[in-house]
Enzyme design. Sequence first.
Site, PDB file in Angstrom:
ATOM      1  N   CYS B  53       0.842  -1.197   0.000  1.00  0.00           N
ATOM      2  CA  CYS B  53       0.000   0.000   0.000  1.00  0.00           C
ATOM      3  C   CYS B  53       0.876   1.245   0.000  1.00  0.00           C
ATOM      4  O   CYS B  53       0.601   2.211  -0.708  1.00  0.00           O
ATOM      5  CB  CYS B  53      -0.888   0.038   1.235  1.00  0.00           C
ATOM      6  N   ASP B 456     -28.285   5.445  23.200  1.00  0.00           N
ATOM      7  CA  ASP B 456     -29.010   6.295  22.270  1.00  0.00           C
ATOM      8  C   ASP B 456     -29.564   5.342  21.221  1.00  0.00           C
ATOM      9  O   ASP B 456     -29.124   4.208  21.112  1.00  0.00           O
ATOM     10  CB  ASP B 456     -28.016   7.292  21.652  1.00  0.00           C
ATOM     11  N   ASP B 645     -26.325  13.859  21.663  1.00  0.00           N
ATOM     12  CA  ASP B 645     -25.920  12.965  22.753  1.00  0.00           C
ATOM     13  C   ASP B 645     -24.714  13.494  23.504  1.00  0.00           C
ATOM     14  O   ASP B 645     -24.419  13.035  24.607  1.00  0.00           O
ATOM     15  CB  ASP B 645     -25.539  11.576  22.217  1.00  0.00           C
TER      16      ASP B 645
END
Lengths: 51, 764
Positions: B53, B456, B645
């Site tokens: 990579c 949540d 949140d």
Amino acid sequence: MNVLIYLIPIALAMGGLGLVTFLWSLKSGQYDDLEGSSWRVLDDGEDRPET
Amino acid sequence: MSCCAAGTEAALDAEKAIHDLPPTDELWLASRQLDGGLRQTDLAVPGVHCGACITTLEKALKALPEVQRARVNLSTRRVTCVWREEVEGRRTDPSVITKAIEAAGYESHLFSISAEEQDSTRNGLIRAMAVAGFAAMNIMLLSVSVWSGADAATRDMFHWISAAIAGPTLIYSGRPFYTSAYNALRHGRMNMDVPIALAISLSYAMSLYETMHHGKEAYFDASVSLLFFLLIGRTLDHIMRDRARSAISGLARLSPRGATVLTPDGGHEYRNIDEVVPGDRLLIAAGERVPVDCVVMSGASELDLSIVSGESLPVAAAKGSALQAGGLNLTGALTVQAMAAARNSFVAEIISLMEAAEGGKARYRRIADRAAEIYAPAVHILALAAFLFWGVFGGDWKHALTIAIAVLIITCPCALGLAVPVVQVVAAGRLFRDGIMVKDGSAMERLTEIDTVIFDKTGTLTLGKPRLVNKGAVSAKALAAAASLALHSRHPLSAALADAGGGDVTRFSLVSEIPGAGIEAGDQEGLWRLGHRAFALNAVSEGSGESDAAGPETVLSLDGKLVAVFKFEDQMRRDAQGLMASLKTRGFKTAILSGDREGVVAALARRLGIGFWRSALTPRGKVEEIKTVSAHGHKVLMVGDGINDAPALAAAHVSMAPATASDVGRQAADFVFLHESLSAVSLAIEVSKRAGRLILENFALAIAYNVVFVPLALLGYASPLVAAIAMSTSSIIVVANAMRLTLGGMPVQPAAQQEAPITPAVAS
């Protein structure tokens, strides 16, 4: 025991040299990407220093 | 793209929508100016993972004429690119860099630049550790000579050399401990650094005194190697937090850096978000986030507010609607008027709520400090007692002082100083491998205390991504047609349809999207429409918004006749059910606090078997719910992601957020997990509990060591050799015990390890 007069400074200087080398290598960013370096060593492409 | 006329913006953005690259202007704004007409851009590239990579990416970037230097950092998954501002007289378009990265097959995004000072503290600690290590080795060398029989003038000389090495080392490497001890004492508190600082300075002073009087016993080696061990612990601790922080800041920024301002003379200007003032007219293209609180002046679109308010369905916006900063514009371009500057916008309001809510975390005292509070006075009293005892009964006050200092050296909390950080570093490394970032060690300590877990809904228990539920009830032909149409839109329901059916992107050539209504395209069979019921069936010309409360749906029609109705539901996160079951068996209370509508929340709570839930909560409402629960003596773990949140995350005893969370949500959370699966929550609890047990074991080991060696010191048998051996062994035992965390006995989730991390850019 006179030999200590040479040996101790030599030992300290050699240790200090190691310390200075380490500090230099740290400063020049050689520990910034250890994972990458372990791969780059295997790369046999162009390896001349960048200009 | 900044030079285009207003009308083409939407078309260009449709192309951008597929790639999701940061726009040119934002890239330019985020780059740093260097000398000689060069600019530097740092991009996060989460996909790089091996040597190939690195080579591919660097080669691709260096092939560009604009790029002067490119270097991939594999540890932080980032690429640093230095490029020329001008090539052959033309201003460089920095998006060529992101395009080249994309062409090489990687995804890239901008990230919030982490402060460089963090790097400098890390390097400062490593330097201090290197110096201490060098000094410790040399002094130990000299000490071994003394122990093996050097005496008289030779011994004195060795002691003097040791003193000369140890003095500067203590001053240079001991600074972190001295400053921390001083700060604690100044605020009238006690922490682990106080006894450490005291012991190293006292042992140095006494050894110096001994050396000057040709004494036999000097503790230079003990004092410096102690410092060395402790610095190792401290450095590891810092590197662990650094790594988590850099991984978190490498996640894509969700809030925009700037906004396109329409100037009075009809031009466009991309401005830094802080320079947008109320009254400015802004252009928000499809796919962009709303930069500041504003009112729509023209255009129609739908907005994804899941990250702002927890609302899981897109909300229609037309002339006159007020928008809150943070929402994602989905279908059409909007011209808006800014109502507030960025610092007064919704997010800023949330941040002030967050600061007000912060309490439990700031008040929390680290376990090591609590231990020091008992340990340090006990040790100091013991040393004083020894001094008085030997002075009164022995008569020799100098000998009494030597013994008192020997007691302090022996009891110096070397093992105690390592007991906590080493375990936490090992535990954080364990969690890191499973894609869970721990912001700091105290978060793990707090996680062991919780008894209630509050979630949540949108984005946390669910992915905030709808999924087609009635695939079986729809004919395959209709599904294929719908999926082919859906491929041309970025609406979340379209994305779900495209995922579900094998759409063919070439089937329709002329597709037009009517913002806020749906998409239409014609072929030989007639005119297909996909979208709102009213739009598709041609009943009313304007899309009147969602009226069906049962759940989101979209309708496919052919020449105005109904072909199929697709129904969707918000997709649950993987392992949500398994997590609830395991939390229940371990006796945790669970609850849902959501900003979404009641029906959706109730249905999900029922499916997961959660008895306590609240819906349609404001950010303040969430904080209040958490405060009520905490007031009853419960310790709360909050798991959430949205901007709404964030105050609740700050108010809870400890908090977790997924990587797809909003910027403020990630900032507020103590843990951030990268993988899609919710099993991260139970893994984090499990590892933290084990770490907590190991910390207690380490304390026990350190105390046991004291029980053995303190009597020796009290009786006056603690020679420097005994002290050196005792301290090193206790440190090694403590470290070895911490390593047990990596060995067996841990439930491993093989799926979670192989799964590629999801990035916000993909999921949002």
